[in-house]
Motif scaffolding. Structure first.
Motif, PDB file in Angstrom:
ATOM      1  N   MET A 133      42.635 -76.980  46.114  1.00 43.31           N
ATOM      2  CA  MET A 133      42.902 -78.382  45.785  1.00 43.31           C
ATOM      3  C   MET A 133      44.375 -78.658  46.069  1.00 43.31           C
ATOM      4  SD  MET A 133      43.023 -77.541  41.781  1.00 43.31           S
ATOM      5  CE  MET A 133      42.179 -76.026  42.192  1.00 43.31           C
ATOM      6  N   GLN A 134      44.720 -79.920  46.089  1.00 46.01           N
ATOM      7  CA  GLN A 134      46.124 -80.294  46.086  1.00 46.01           C
ATOM      8  C   GLN A 134      46.353 -81.317  44.981  1.00 46.01           C
ATOM      9  OE1 GLN A 134      47.505 -81.041  50.182  1.00 46.01           O
ATOM     10  NE2 GLN A 134      46.244 -79.311  50.774  1.00 46.01           N
ATOM     11  N   CYS A 135      45.901 -82.547  45.205  1.00 41.18           N
ATOM     12  CA  CYS A 135      46.134 -83.556  44.176  1.00 41.18           C
ATOM     13  C   CYS A 135      45.190 -83.387  42.996  1.00 41.18           C
ATOM     14  CB  CYS A 135      46.002 -84.959  44.756  1.00 41.18           C
ATOM     15  SG  CYS A 135      44.310 -85.485  45.063  1.00 41.18           S
ATOM     16  N   GLY A 136      44.075 -82.701  43.200  1.00 34.43           N
ATOM     17  CA  GLY A 136      43.151 -82.458  42.101  1.00 34.43           C
ATOM     18  C   GLY A 136      42.192 -83.599  41.818  1.00 34.43           C
ATOM     19  N   TYR A 137      42.229 -84.637  42.620  1.00 36.92           N
ATOM     20  CA  TYR A 137      41.405 -85.801  42.298  1.00 36.92           C
ATOM     21  C   TYR A 137      39.928 -85.578  42.609  1.00 36.92           C
ATOM     22  CZ  TYR A 137      40.552 -90.638  41.108  1.00 36.92           C
ATOM     23  OH  TYR A 137      40.115 -91.777  40.483  1.00 36.92           O
ATOM     24  N   CYS A 138      39.649 -84.909  43.734  1.00 36.29           N
ATOM     25  CA  CYS A 138      38.253 -84.633  44.082  1.00 36.29           C
ATOM     26  C   CYS A 138      37.724 -83.400  43.375  1.00 36.29           C
ATOM     27  CB  CYS A 138      38.120 -84.428  45.596  1.00 36.29           C
ATOM     28  SG  CYS A 138      38.839 -82.844  46.138  1.00 36.29           S
ATOM     29  N   THR A 139      38.638 -82.634  42.766  1.00 34.50           N
ATOM     30  CA  THR A 139      38.300 -81.297  42.272  1.00 34.50           C
ATOM     31  C   THR A 139      37.131 -81.272  41.272  1.00 34.50           C
ATOM     32  OG1 THR A 139      40.624 -80.780  42.622  1.00 34.50           O
ATOM     33  CG2 THR A 139      39.338 -79.193  41.354  1.00 34.50           C
ATOM     34  N   PRO A 140      37.107 -82.171  40.277  1.00 35.92           N
ATOM     35  CA  PRO A 140      35.967 -82.140  39.363  1.00 35.92           C
ATOM     36  C   PRO A 140      34.629 -82.278  40.107  1.00 35.92           C
ATOM     37  CG  PRO A 140      37.711 -83.510  38.475  1.00 35.92           C
ATOM     38  CD  PRO A 140      38.114 -83.172  39.881  1.00 35.92           C
ATOM     39  N   GLY A 141      34.576 -83.186  41.060  1.00 39.07           N
ATOM     40  CA  GLY A 141      33.348 -83.370  41.831  1.00 39.07           C
ATOM     41  C   GLY A 141      33.006 -82.135  42.653  1.00 39.07           C
ATOM     42  N   MET A 142      34.033 -81.531  43.240  1.00 35.68           N
ATOM     43  CA  MET A 142      33.820 -80.315  44.032  1.00 35.68           C
ATOM     44  C   MET A 142      33.295 -79.182  43.149  1.00 35.68           C
ATOM     45  SD  MET A 142      34.544 -80.626  47.237  1.00 35.68           S
ATOM     46  CE  MET A 142      35.326 -81.808  48.323  1.00 35.68           C
ATOM     47  N   LEU A 143      33.868 -79.066  41.951  1.00 37.77           N
ATOM     48  CA  LEU A 143      33.432 -78.006  41.034  1.00 37.77           C
ATOM     49  C   LEU A 143      31.987 -78.229  40.615  1.00 37.77           C
ATOM     50  CD1 LEU A 143      36.661 -77.656  38.886  1.00 37.77           C
ATOM     51  CD2 LEU A 143      35.576 -75.804  40.159  1.00 37.77           C
ATOM     52  N   ILE A 144      31.645 -79.474  40.338  1.00 40.25           N
ATOM     53  CA  ILE A 144      30.264 -79.776  39.928  1.00 40.25           C
ATOM     54  C   ILE A 144      29.303 -79.416  41.068  1.00 40.25           C
ATOM     55  CG2 ILE A 144      28.682 -81.718  39.493  1.00 40.25           C
ATOM     56  CD1 ILE A 144      30.237 -81.007  36.996  1.00 40.25           C
ATOM     57  N   ALA A 145      29.645 -79.850  42.281  1.00 37.47           N
ATOM     58  CA  ALA A 145      28.739 -79.605  43.416  1.00 37.47           C
ATOM     59  C   ALA A 145      28.570 -78.111  43.673  1.00 37.47           C
ATOM     60  CB  ALA A 145      29.278 -80.294  44.665  1.00 37.47           C
ATOM     61  N   THR A 146      29.658 -77.365  43.590  1.00 39.34           N
ATOM     62  CA  THR A 146      29.560 -75.948  43.937  1.00 39.34           C
ATOM     63  C   THR A 146      29.062 -75.110  42.756  1.00 39.34           C
ATOM     64  OG1 THR A 146      31.945 -75.747  43.516  1.00 39.34           O
ATOM     65  CG2 THR A 146      31.259 -76.064  45.788  1.00 39.34           C
ATOM     66  N   HIS A 147      29.313 -75.571  41.538  1.00 39.79           N
ATOM     67  CA  HIS A 147      28.728 -74.915  40.355  1.00 39.79           C
ATOM     68  C   HIS A 147      27.208 -74.926  40.497  1.00 39.79           C
ATOM     69  CE1 HIS A 147      28.092 -74.003  36.058  1.00 39.79           C
ATOM     70  NE2 HIS A 147      27.136 -74.922  36.114  1.00 39.79           N
ATOM     71  N   GLN A 148      26.701 -76.092  40.839  1.00 44.61           N
ATOM     72  CA  GLN A 148      25.256 -76.230  40.970  1.00 44.61           C
ATOM     73  C   GLN A 148      24.733 -75.384  42.130  1.00 44.61           C
ATOM     74  OE1 GLN A 148      23.833 -77.581  38.575  1.00 44.61           O
ATOM     75  NE2 GLN A 148      21.741 -77.304  39.371  1.00 44.61           N
ATOM     76  N   LEU A 149      25.495 -75.362  43.217  1.00 40.44           N
ATOM     77  CA  LEU A 149      25.095 -74.536  44.371  1.00 40.44           C
ATOM     78  C   LEU A 149      24.923 -73.083  43.941  1.00 40.44           C
ATOM     79  CD1 LEU A 149      24.819 -73.946  47.500  1.00 40.44           C
ATOM     80  CD2 LEU A 149      27.294 -73.547  47.460  1.00 40.44           C
ATOM     81  N   LEU A 150      25.911 -72.567  43.216  1.00 37.30           N
ATOM     82  CA  LEU A 150      25.864 -71.150  42.843  1.00 37.30           C
ATOM     83  C   LEU A 150      24.743 -70.865  41.841  1.00 37.30           C
ATOM     84  CD1 LEU A 150      29.660 -70.194  42.637  1.00 37.30           C
ATOM     85  CD2 LEU A 150      28.045 -69.815  44.509  1.00 37.30           C
ATOM     86  N   GLN A 151      24.385 -71.864  41.047  1.00 35.11           N
ATOM     87  CA  GLN A 151      23.235 -71.681  40.156  1.00 35.11           C
ATOM     88  C   GLN A 151      21.967 -71.464  40.972  1.00 35.11           C
ATOM     89  OE1 GLN A 151      23.202 -72.360  36.433  1.00 35.11           O
ATOM     90  NE2 GLN A 151      25.338 -71.870  36.848  1.00 35.11           N
ATOM     91  N   GLU A 152      21.875 -72.235  42.053  1.00 37.32           N
ATOM     92  CA  GLU A 152      20.633 -72.201  42.823  1.00 37.32           C
ATOM     93  C   GLU A 152      20.658 -71.152  43.914  1.00 37.32           C
ATOM     94  OE1 GLU A 152      20.340 -76.253  44.140  1.00 37.32           O
ATOM     95  OE2 GLU A 152      20.189 -76.969  42.066  1.00 37.32           O
ATOM     96  N   ASN A 153      21.839 -70.847  44.406  1.00 33.64           N
ATOM     97  CA  ASN A 153      21.958 -69.935  45.540  1.00 33.64           C
ATOM     98  C   ASN A 153      23.195 -69.064  45.333  1.00 33.64           C
ATOM     99  OD1 ASN A 153      22.318 -68.691  47.974  1.00 33.64           O
ATOM    100  ND2 ASN A 153      22.394 -70.567  49.209  1.00 33.64           N
ATOM    101  N   PRO A 154      23.016 -67.900  44.717  1.00 32.90           N
ATOM    102  CA  PRO A 154      24.176 -67.088  44.332  1.00 32.90           C
ATOM    103  C   PRO A 154      24.949 -66.505  45.521  1.00 32.90           C
ATOM    104  CG  PRO A 154      22.145 -66.293  43.276  1.00 32.90           C
ATOM    105  CD  PRO A 154      21.749 -67.317  44.275  1.00 32.90           C
ATOM    106  N   SER A 155      24.334 -66.441  46.700  1.00 31.24           N
ATOM    107  CA  SER A 155      25.074 -65.917  47.860  1.00 31.24           C
ATOM    108  C   SER A 155      25.032 -66.890  49.018  1.00 31.24           C
ATOM    109  CB  SER A 155      24.486 -64.587  48.331  1.00 31.24           C
ATOM    110  OG  SER A 155      24.170 -63.773  47.261  1.00 31.24           O
ATOM    111  N   PRO A 156      25.685 -68.018  48.869  1.00 29.74           N
ATOM    112  CA  PRO A 156      25.588 -69.015  49.942  1.00 29.74           C
ATOM    113  C   PRO A 156      26.410 -68.613  51.167  1.00 29.74           C
ATOM    114  CG  PRO A 156      27.099 -69.767  48.237  1.00 29.74           C
ATOM    115  CD  PRO A 156      26.545 -68.467  47.765  1.00 29.74           C
ATOM    116  N   SER A 157      25.924 -68.996  52.328  1.00 26.39           N
ATOM    117  CA  SER A 157      26.691 -68.796  53.561  1.00 26.39           C
ATOM    118  C   SER A 157      27.736 -69.903  53.653  1.00 26.39           C
ATOM    119  CB  SER A 157      25.757 -68.888  54.769  1.00 26.39           C
ATOM    120  OG  SER A 157      25.244 -70.207  54.841  1.00 26.39           O
ATOM    121  N   GLU A 158      28.664 -69.755  54.626  1.00 29.76           N
ATOM    122  CA  GLU A 158      29.671 -70.816  54.783  1.00 29.76           C
ATOM    123  C   GLU A 158      29.007 -72.160  55.038  1.00 29.76           C
ATOM    124  OE1 GLU A 158      32.963 -70.376  57.584  1.00 29.76           O
ATOM    125  OE2 GLU A 158      33.305 -72.536  57.498  1.00 29.76           O
TER     126      GLU A 158
END
Ligand code: FES
Ligand code: FES
Lengths: 161, 800
Positions: A100-125
């Protein structure tokens, strides 16, 4: 404008507050519940800054009304820490990789990727890029976010075995 | 050459201090602030490209339950001073709300204040404005014609600025050179629009006679400009710089927005806040970026060596001249790019049209200029049948030639361009990329490799101000830091600015930690309020690593000197017999005799009897640093040292283009990068990747398009396309470190890195892809539809 009682669970806590029919969920979270970690970038469903987890699925909280969340379960960025208040492996990896830099998108990014890891623990790039494809970041060019998610996935896996 | 190894903390991997609050949702952004009794603003916008405001009827709006006030442009104009212009244009008044005449579609004409934003928006629709539509002009070339409709009739024409400089024997060099070519390159109106819009809350406290401001701002001299507009002493305007700013990249000036809410809080005696919605931000927020036509001419010889360059840059400034026209000025500092060009002519024109105004955008005009110069270099390569890498190698300044003075007067501090290019070519493996490109071509797609070699002038002293405005004699662009050591030995450092993702807290902690040899994680960095802050010029012009880092190091050295004095007094020894180590001080050759950091601090704070006679008690120091090489006015011929430090970057992307749709895909991307000593490697990487993403947006997607009726066609993220994780590739970054001799640790700027070379490189790649078809395109953005039209051969790429 008519007012409605909205009863919902946010980050495990129960709330019952009034909301005008036209109030969006993101405004309700921020202005009524004082959970300002969830951000507003466009109010038209494109940037993903307002992402929250709604009954186990990531959604844009600017696109639904607060009244539609009545009886539902919401997780915001404030709810991502571990039960003991320590950082989750994903949060820690975001910090470690400067995702992150400004941190403004960060909460949304964390939510999106938190959910990704719940569903797919070893995601590809490319799976990571798909998961954040609806979240705009203007600062990072996404690369360190992808690296953070890769690190978090590895850490979670290493801790499990 | 490389000072890196000598450092304790500089250049080392370190977690960025400020990130902790962002990952837990505890950032404090301007919109997160709630004050009791706070009122909310919504704007009434003009729907016309140009219109006379005959009358405004607010009766219906004010009658709405919950509405407190409707402010019109006329009332505001009567009660404030017009906003500052970067140019000397006494006939052009810039006001926060239009008064008498609205000059672009989306311009704000009134502000509605209500208990909630919902109510304010409802009531805004009930404000009845009676307009008379007037003639307008959208095309800057038409705007320059004598019979064009006038944006500001009082001024008499639409030319905000028009000046030509000649540096060196341009005519002679052109007449001697065996070859010359000319081309037109177009950089369209786009900007680095952040995800957070501009947000500001103002609260007037009549008891203290103090205006408190919380804003998502990145603007030099912001508190003073608010004070001037409101006719208040600057000591009555307290800007709270501890607000986290959700991205800015130069843009978030918001002076109009701030003056509006400040006036309203003084009038209504309640806190007033305005948060732009996306459309207010894109149309009325005046946050567009450069919109520039380049007419380029270059003289070169049989070997492809460039001898002279002529640039005419015509910039469509939009409606009002804030600082935006000065974006034609910064490129003077690197007007010949990284090349050994002997002479140059620069004709800079800023033209007014009925579009929203520009604001400063990352690079302050340098990215468009770099794109135009690189387009010329690629064209010479093509004309001469020389490789694009080779043509650059022949023209780049060589490492032993620094400091190198360019024709417009700036001296480049240091560089090793050829080595960066070598390293880049090796890592990117150009030959392999060519093979890959040709494989893609065989599969029926178009494919091309791009190359650009560009400079990032950094640490600026704003000498373009006196260059563009003879009434402005600014020759300093200082930055300050105040360090306090508390009684328990804790270190806090203050800066006088807000941050928008640059990691200034980490920068301060590392710079001070390096000098004082204290762990940066234990050093607290604070954003002071403007009333208590020392002078700052905010994080613009890639300056903070240089300037804030330099100010912090300067203050830390003063602390160190004080400690040594105290120790010398207590040991009754000269200072040169003492050794400073990690904050403790030892007697040379007798490590048993020492004073620890804690003991020294205790002496300073509590034991005045052990202090050298006449010393100030306590332990604090401030340092205000002038820009290295700054301090001089431009000479009569316009030559001036504009920026002290010059970072270098070389880009190599490989793109493929779908011949049916015109869709560009970036397959590979490499950058060679040299910004001198790196303070924090993660921050520099991030800045560079983010800058490349901005550059890809400017090159392929982003445009504030206006239609023939003067309406903005891109007011949302659905029509103004910001690249997502799908469009931005993973980038290979190859680093090189040529320290600057002018800065504390050898650092240069990197806040604009990536953005300054990416658009040129993408354009180069697209043109390489088009070359087998005998086509080329010199207009950005090269959108899907533009490329598709070009490929189908039925539409020429239109300038406009
Ligand atoms: S604010 Fe909800 S998607 Fe942008
Ligand atoms: S970190 Fe600033 S928008 Fe993503």
């Amino acid at each position: 404008m008519s007012c409605h009682k909205v009863s919902l669970t946010v980050n495990g806590a129960k709330y019952a507050e009034n909301a005008e029919a036209r109030m969006t969920l993101v405004d309700f979270l921020r202005d009524v519940l004082d959970l300002t970690g969830t951000h507003v970038g466009c109010e038209h469903g494109v940037c993903g800054a307002c992402s929250v987890i709604f009954d186990g699925k990531p959604i844009r909280s600017c696109l639904i009304y607060a009244v539609m969340a009545d009886g539902h379960d919401v997780i915001t960025v404030e709810g991502l820490e571990e039960d003991d208040g320590s950082l989750s492996p994903l949060q820690d990896a975001f910090w470690e990789n400067h995702a992150m830099q400004c941190g403004y998108c960060t909460p949304g990014m964390l939510i999106a990727t938190h959910q990704l890891l719940q569903e797919n623990p070893s995601p590809s790039e490319s799976e990571i890029r798909d998961a954040i494809g609806g979240n705009l970041c203007r600062c990072t060019g996404y690369q360190q976010i992808v690296e953070a998610v890769q690190m978090a996935a590895k850490k979670i896996k290493d801790n499990c075995v | 050459m490389n000072k890196k190894s000598a450092f304790r903390y500089i250049s080392k991997k370190r977690r960025v201090k400020e990130n902790r609050r962002f990952i837990t949702g505890r950032g404090r952004f301007a919109a997160d602030l709630k004050l009791s009794g706070m009122l909310h603003v919504a704007m009434v916008s003009s729907p016309f490209a140009c219109a006379k405001i005959k009358s405004i009827n607010v009766d219906q709006a004010i009658a709405v339950d919950g509405v407190h006030y409707v402010l019109t442009g006329a009332e505001l104009a009567e009660n404030i001073s017009p906003l500052l212009s970067g140019l000397d244009l006494p006939d052009v008044k810039r006001l926060p709300l239009a008064s008498g005449r609205a000059r672009y579609a989306g311009e704000w004409v009134a502000a509605v204040v209500a208990d909630t934003r919902h109510i304010a928006e409802d009531a805004a629709e009930l404000v009845m404005v009676d307009y008379d539509m007037l003639d307008f002009v959208i095309d800057p070339e038409i705007a320059m014609k004598p019979d064009a409709p006038l944006v500001h009739p009082e001024k008499g024409d639409n030319i905000f600025f028009d000046k030509q400089w000649v540096w060196g024997d341009v005519d002679g060099d052109f007449s001697k050179a065996p070859h010359s070519l000319s081309l037109r390159a177009r950089w369209s109106r786009c900007s680095t629009i952040p995800i957070e819009t501009f947000a500001v809350t103002a609260s007037w406290d009549d008891g203290r006679e103090m205006l408190d401001i919380w804003a998502s701002v990145q603007m030099p001299k912001y508190p003073e400009q608010i004070a001037r507009a409101l006719k208040l002493p600057a000591s009555s305007v307290n800007v709270h710089f501890d607000v986290d700013v959700g991205g800015s990249y130069g843009l978030k000036r918001g002076i109009r927005q701030t003056v509006i809410v400040s006036y309203l809080t003084r009038k209504l005696r309640r806190p007033v806040r305005f948060i732009e919605d996306r459309i207010e931000n894109m149309a009325g927020g005046e946050m567009h970026g450069p919109d520039r036509i380049f007419d380029m001419e270059v003289a070169y010889d049989d070997d492809g060596i460039m001898h002279s360059l002529k640039i005419t840059a015509t910039d469509d400034c939009g409606c009002y001249p804030g600082r935006a026209p000065l974006q034609l000025g910064k490129p003077v500092s690197a007007i010949v790019g990284p090349y050994r060009i002997k002479s140059a002519q620069y004709h800079a024109r800023s033209v007014s049209t009925n579009k929203t105004s520009q604001e400063a955008v990352r690079g302050f005009g340098q990215a468009p200029t770099n794109f135009a110069i690189e387009t010329v270099v690629d064209r010479i390569a093509k004309e001469m049948g020389i490789g694009r890498e080779e043509i650059r190698r022949r023209n780049l300044i060589k490492s032993h030639e620094f400091p190198w003075r360019i024709p417009s007067g700036s001296e480049y501090d240091s560089g090793d361009y050829h080595t960066v290019l070598d390293k880049l070519m090796e890592s990117a493996n150009w030959d392999q990329l060519v093979t890959k490109r040709d494989v893609i071509r065989k599969q029926g797609k178009l494919a091309g490799i791009g190359l650009s070699t560009c400079l990032e002038p950094s640490g600026g002293n704003s000498s373009f101000e006196p260059l563009f405005n003879p009434k402005n004699n600014t020759t300093t662009w200082m930055e300050s830091c105040l360090i306090k050591i508390d009684m328990l030995g804790g270190v806090s450092a203050m800066m006088g600015t807000s941050s928008s993702g640059q990691g200034h807290e980490t920068l301060l902690a590392v710079s001070i930690g390096e000098v004082l040899e204290r762990d940066p994680d234990t050093i607290r960095a604070i954003h002071a309020d403007s009333v208590t802050a020392l002078p700052s010029n905010s994080p613009v012009g890639s300056r903070m690593a240089i300037m804030l880092g330099g100010a912090a190091a300067g203050a830390a050295k003063k602390i160190k000197a004080q400690l040594l004095k105290i120790a010398a007094h207590n040991f009754q020894l000269p200072e040169d017999r003492l050794i400073y180590d990690g904050g403790d001080i030892f007697v040379d050759g007798d490590r048993e005799r020492h004073l620890t950091w804690e003991q020294l601090v205790d002496i300073a704070h509590r034991q005045y009897h052990n202090m050298p006679i006449g010393t100030e008690p306590g332990l604090q120091a401030q340092h205000t640093w002038e820009v290295p090489t700054g301090g001089a006015m431009p000479a009569d011929d316009g030559t001036v040292q504009m920026y002290p430090c010059y970072a270098f970057e070389a880009h190599v992307p490989l793109v493929s283009i779908d011949p049916d749709t015109g869709q560009v895909e970036i397959c590979d991307y490499y950058i060679g990068h040299d910004c001198g000593t790196v303070i924090n490697p993660d921050i520099v990487r991030g800045m560079t990747f983010g800058g490349i993403a901005h550059g890809i947006g400017a090159a392929l997607y982003e445009k504030f398009q206006y239609d023939d009726s003067g309406q903005l066609q891109a007011g949302t993220f659905m029509d103004y396309l910001i690249p997502s994780s799908h469009e931005i590739p993973s980038v290979g970054m190859i680093k090189h470190f040529t320290p600057s001799p002018l800065t504390e640790f050898g650092q240069k700027g990197s806040g604009e890195s990536g953005y300054l070379g990416a658009p040129a490189a993408i354009a180069s790649a697209v043109n390489d892809a088009l070359e087998p078809l005998g086509k080329s395109i010199e207009t950005l953005p090269m959108r899907v539809r533009d490329i598709e039209a070009l490929l189908n051969g039925n539409v020429e790429t239109k300038i406009g």
